[in-house]
Design a protein around this motif. Sequence first.
Motif, mmCIF file in Angstrom:
data_model
loop_
_atom_site.group_PDB
_atom_site.id
_atom_site.type_symbol
_atom_site.label_atom_id
_atom_site.label_comp_id
_atom_site.label_asym_id
_atom_site.label_seq_id
_atom_site.Cartn_x
_atom_site.Cartn_y
_atom_site.Cartn_z
ATOM 1 N N LEU A 71 -38.598 29.192 -7.976
ATOM 2 C CA LEU A 71 -37.631 30.078 -8.356
ATOM 3 C C LEU A 71 -37.778 30.921 -9.560
ATOM 4 C CD1 LEU A 71 -35.241 30.937 -6.375
ATOM 5 C CD2 LEU A 71 -33.795 29.187 -7.635
ATOM 6 N N SER A 72 -38.125 30.236 -10.467
ATOM 7 C CA SER A 72 -38.376 30.929 -11.871
ATOM 8 C C SER A 72 -39.724 31.601 -12.004
ATOM 9 C CB SER A 72 -38.067 29.789 -12.869
ATOM 10 O OG SER A 72 -37.139 29.137 -12.920
ATOM 11 N N HIS A 73 -40.866 31.183 -11.307
ATOM 12 C CA HIS A 73 -42.148 31.785 -11.559
ATOM 13 C C HIS A 73 -42.715 32.517 -10.627
ATOM 14 C CE1 HIS A 73 -41.392 28.785 -14.884
ATOM 15 N NE2 HIS A 73 -42.008 29.538 -15.441
ATOM 16 N N ASP A 74 -42.239 32.287 -9.219
ATOM 17 C CA ASP A 74 -42.963 32.985 -8.034
ATOM 18 C C ASP A 74 -42.010 33.933 -7.566
ATOM 19 O OD1 ASP A 74 -43.945 33.458 -5.509
ATOM 20 O OD2 ASP A 74 -44.586 31.254 -5.205
ATOM 21 N N LEU B 85 -23.858 31.230 -7.420
ATOM 22 C CA LEU B 85 -23.541 30.563 -8.751
ATOM 23 C C LEU B 85 -23.839 31.300 -10.053
ATOM 24 C CD1 LEU B 85 -24.617 26.965 -8.419
ATOM 25 C CD2 LEU B 85 -22.193 27.782 -8.460
ATOM 26 N N ALA B 86 -24.996 32.355 -9.788
ATOM 27 C CA ALA B 86 -25.533 33.141 -10.777
ATOM 28 C C ALA B 86 -24.675 34.371 -10.669
ATOM 29 C CB ALA B 86 -26.902 33.407 -10.628
ATOM 30 N N ASN B 87 -24.169 34.967 -9.830
ATOM 31 C CA ASN B 87 -23.680 36.303 -9.513
ATOM 32 C C ASN B 87 -22.207 36.304 -9.665
ATOM 33 O OD1 ASN B 87 -26.205 37.413 -9.331
ATOM 34 N ND2 ASN B 87 -26.024 37.649 -7.088
ATOM 35 N N VAL C 53 -25.188 35.289 -14.793
ATOM 36 C CA VAL C 53 -26.650 35.187 -15.464
ATOM 37 C C VAL C 53 -27.600 35.590 -14.580
ATOM 38 C CG1 VAL C 53 -25.687 33.438 -17.090
ATOM 39 C CG2 VAL C 53 -26.738 32.606 -15.047
ATOM 40 N N ASP C 54 -28.817 35.517 -15.025
ATOM 41 C CA ASP C 54 -29.734 35.664 -14.119
ATOM 42 C C ASP C 54 -30.330 34.436 -13.414
ATOM 43 O OD1 ASP C 54 -32.363 37.758 -13.652
ATOM 44 O OD2 ASP C 54 -33.171 35.695 -13.932
ATOM 45 N N LEU C 55 -30.708 34.475 -12.167
ATOM 46 C CA LEU C 55 -31.165 33.515 -11.212
ATOM 47 C C LEU C 55 -32.057 32.611 -12.156
ATOM 48 C CD1 LEU C 55 -30.709 32.115 -8.305
ATOM 49 C CD2 LEU C 55 -32.530 33.753 -7.675
ATOM 50 N N ALA D 232 -32.050 31.444 -14.835
ATOM 51 C CA ALA D 232 -31.406 30.475 -15.690
ATOM 52 C C ALA D 232 -30.812 29.448 -15.039
ATOM 53 C CB ALA D 232 -30.145 31.414 -16.539
ATOM 54 N N ILE D 233 -30.207 29.920 -14.018
ATOM 55 C CA ILE D 233 -29.758 28.558 -13.085
ATOM 56 C C ILE D 233 -30.838 27.621 -12.627
ATOM 57 C CG2 ILE D 233 -28.553 28.068 -10.744
ATOM 58 C CD1 ILE D 233 -26.753 29.368 -12.644
ATOM 59 N N ALA D 234 -31.991 28.328 -12.250
ATOM 60 C CA ALA D 234 -33.238 27.650 -11.843
ATOM 61 C C ALA D 234 -33.488 26.660 -12.900
ATOM 62 C CB ALA D 234 -34.433 28.297 -11.295
ATOM 63 N N ASN D 235 -33.498 27.161 -14.073
ATOM 64 C CA ASN D 235 -34.237 26.213 -15.268
ATOM 65 C C ASN D 235 -33.147 25.054 -15.445
ATOM 66 O OD1 ASN D 235 -36.552 27.860 -15.642
ATOM 67 N ND2 ASN D 235 -35.418 29.437 -16.931
#
Length: 401
Positions: free
Chosen positions: A327-330, A352-354, A359-361, A363-366
Motif C-alpha cells: 500500500l505504501s510502495h506499490d 480512515l485517511a480521508n 492524512v495520506d493513505l 501514513a495509515i499504511a505505515n
Amino acid sequence: MAQSNLVRLAKRGDTIAIATLLNRAFHKQRVIVQVQLQGSCLKILLEGKPLPDQSQAIALIHQRMQRLQPERINSIQVYGRQPGATRPLWTEVRLLQGPTSPPDRETELSLQPIQPVEAQPVEEESHSHLQTSDRESTYPLTSRILTSPMSLQPRTIEARGMSALLTGFMLAVMLFVLGPLKVLFHGFLILVHEVGHAVTHWLFGRPAIPSVNLLFGGGITLVFGQSLWLIVLIYLGIAFLIYLCRSYPRLQGILVLLTLVYTVCLLTRTNTMLSTLMGHGMELVAIAVCLYFSTSGYFCRIPGDRAIYAMLGFFTLFSDMQFSWQLSHDADFRAWYEGGIGGMIDNDFVILANEYFGVDLSAIANMFLLGCLLAAAIAFLAFRYEAWWIRGISQLFQKQG
C-alpha cells in the motif's frame, strides 16, 4: 476445573493444583494462598487482612495435605502475613506422616527453628519445570491469576515452546509462499477482519453480521441502524457488572473509568472510527493472541496446538506486513485499493485517511506496519513479564471492606 482433576494433580505434587485447592479452602476468609516447593518442603504463604487464627489455619492445611499425600512432599512450612508487610506475623513447620520417602537433608535444614528475620517472598515454581501435557492443557491464564504469583521474575521460553514457534514459523512461510494455500488461509484473515467490524458495531449499539462478499470476493459486514434499546441494555449490563464488583474497589474504579471513555466514544464520531479501524485492528489482536498462546502453551489441549497457534499468528503477521508495504510502495496496488470494492464502497484505510485523520493513505499504511511489529513484540513481552501484569490483575481482585 473439576475437583477430581485438581486432586489428582495435587497428589502428584503439582504446586498450582495445591495452591488452587488451598485458595478454595480459604476463600470465605478472604485469604490468598501462595506456595513454593523447595526440596521436599512445601512453603505456604497465607496473606490476608485479617489473618485467620494460626492454630486453626495450620490444622486445616495440615489436614488437607495429610489427605492428599502429595508426591515428593514430606513437610510444610506455613507463613502468615498481612498484605503489604515484609515480615510474617507467624510461621510454623509441620511434618507430613504417610507413605512418603524419608526427609532429605534439605528438608531437615528447613525444619530448624526460624529466626524472626526479613521474610523472603514465596516464589512460584519455575516455569521451566512446567512442561507436562497436563499443565499446558489444564491450567489456562485464569489459573495463574487465581494463584497470584509473587515471584517477579522474567519467563523464558522452554524447549517445547521454541520448537512450536519454529514449526509454526516454517509452516506460515510455506503457506505464504505457496499461492493455493495462501488463498485458502486468507479466509482466516477475512473472518478475523469482519468479526472485528461486527463486534465493535455491536458494542456501540449497531447490530451487525459478518458475511462474505459474493459479488467482489473478500468479506463484508452487514450493519443495521443504531438501536436505543441495545444501548440501554449495554449500560444496564455495565451497571450490573459494576454492582457485582462492589467488593473490589480498584476493579470497580477501572470499570467506571472505562464506562466514561465508552460514553465519550458513543457520543462522538469516535465510535464509527473505531468500528472502521477494528477490522484490521482485530488482525493485530489475532497476531498477539496467537503468538502468546503458542509461546506460553495456554489453552492448548492436544499436541500440535502450539504450532498451529504460531502458524496462524505468523501467517497473519506476514500477510498484514505485505499488505501495508504494498500500500505504501506499490503504485498499482494502491490504485486498486483506492478504487474501492466494486468501485462503490471505499476500503477501510481510505475511509480512515480521508474522513477521520486527514492524512495520506501511506501514513495509515505505515502506522499499520508498525502496529504489526508491535503486536508481535507485545506477545513476547506479555509472556516474558507475565508475573508483573498478572500480579497487577490479581490485586484488582483483592476484596476490601
